[in-house]
Design an enzyme around this catalytic site. Sequence first.
Site, PDB file in Angstrom:
ATOM      1  CB  SER A 163      -9.367   6.348  -3.103  1.00  0.00           C
ATOM      2  OG  SER A 163      -8.827   7.211  -4.089  1.00  0.00           O
ATOM      3  NE  ARG A 212       3.102   1.152   2.427  1.00  0.00           N
ATOM      4  CZ  ARG A 212       3.308   0.841   1.150  1.00  0.00           C
ATOM      5  NH1 ARG A 212       4.425   1.222   0.558  1.00  0.00           N
ATOM      6  NH2 ARG A 212       2.406   0.150   0.480  1.00  0.00           N
ATOM      7  CB  ALA A 216      -3.563  -2.827   4.572  1.00  0.00           C
ATOM      8  N   GLY A 217      -3.377  -1.235   1.643  1.00  0.00           N
ATOM      9  CA  GLY A 217      -3.884  -1.230   0.275  1.00  0.00           C
ATOM     10  C   GLY A 217      -2.751  -1.246  -0.731  1.00  0.00           C
ATOM     11  CG  ASN A 239       8.776  -5.170   5.878  1.00  0.00           C
ATOM     12  OD1 ASN A 239       9.308  -5.404   6.965  1.00  0.00           O
ATOM     13  ND2 ASN A 239       9.479  -4.884   4.803  1.00  0.00           N
ATOM     14  CE  LYS A 255      -8.337   2.241  -1.816  1.00  0.00           C
ATOM     15  NZ  LYS A 255      -7.966   1.894  -0.411  1.00  0.00           N
ATOM     16  CG  ASP A 288      -1.265 -11.108   2.384  1.00  0.00           C
ATOM     17  OD1 ASP A 288      -2.248 -10.371   2.176  1.00  0.00           O
ATOM     18  OD2 ASP A 288      -0.649 -11.679   1.470  1.00  0.00           O
ATOM     19  CB  ILE A 310      -3.044   7.300   5.620  1.00  0.00           C
ATOM     20  CG1 ILE A 310      -3.005   8.359   4.511  1.00  0.00           C
ATOM     21  CG2 ILE A 310      -4.281   7.471   6.493  1.00  0.00           C
ATOM     22  CD1 ILE A 310      -4.098   8.204   3.467  1.00  0.00           C
ATOM     23  CE1 TYR A 325      -5.792   1.917  -4.554  1.00  0.00           C
ATOM     24  CE2 TYR A 325      -6.842   3.836  -5.533  1.00  0.00           C
ATOM     25  CZ  TYR A 325      -6.166   3.247  -4.479  1.00  0.00           C
ATOM     26  OH  TYR A 325      -5.871   3.991  -3.359  1.00  0.00           O
TER      27      TYR A 325
END
Length: 238
Positions: free
Chosen positions: A136, A12, A85-86, A35, A153, A57, A14, A149
């Site tokens: 980020s 999903r 992944a994040g 998933n 980053k 994971d 980026i 978070y």
Amino acid sequence: MSEVGVVFGGSRGIGRAVSQLLAARGHRVAVISRNLDAAEAAAARLAGGQHMALCCDVSKPEEVQKAFQHIHTTYGNVRYLVNAAGINRDRLLLRMRLEDMVSVLHTNLLGTMLTCRAAVKSMLHRQGGAIVNIGSVVGQKGNSGQCVYSSTKAGLEGFTRSLAKEVASRNIRVNLVAPGFVRTDMMAGLDEEALVRGVPLGRFGEPDEVAQAVLFLLEAPYVTGQVLPVDGGLRLAM
């Protein structure tokens, strides 16, 4: 020439956009997500037919090792790694649960360290490769309600530069892309109209626009240890 690209968080946002660009370049892509159904659906939509989907994971070392073992057995050594992944658990620090803090740290920071370590071992066998981590703009400027978070980053920036120094002599390059407001699931529910007022370009970015920057860093042969903001000029206004 077809190379092997591994994209964590490739189902999903980026990560999916990066997977699409790599596939369009003719590379074999391993789309990896927590998933499996989502990974399989994303891999099935890629150009060409030599792609794989894996469930992993990144916060669990044994799962990361298993994923790379499967990739090596099926495709051989890895040329490109993208860590997209994040997770986020945005809340004021005093209100944040310890288990949420640990989950964000382990997924966003430790997980990237684990995937990079596994990828570097593979890249050493093919005498070169490239890694791009997704950071980020808040890792550089901070943001209220995102202490944990933004720490992950910011940590990715130090990790990226340090790893770049460690592996440069082996022709492995490591860079980081720092997006601003990008229209992904993670940004869903935010007041876009209010937020874009602080973006000089006046809009949110799209995942494929960040993916173009990722692809540039994967392919640029003389760029390593760099942080590339892709934020519509957001840092200028912060």
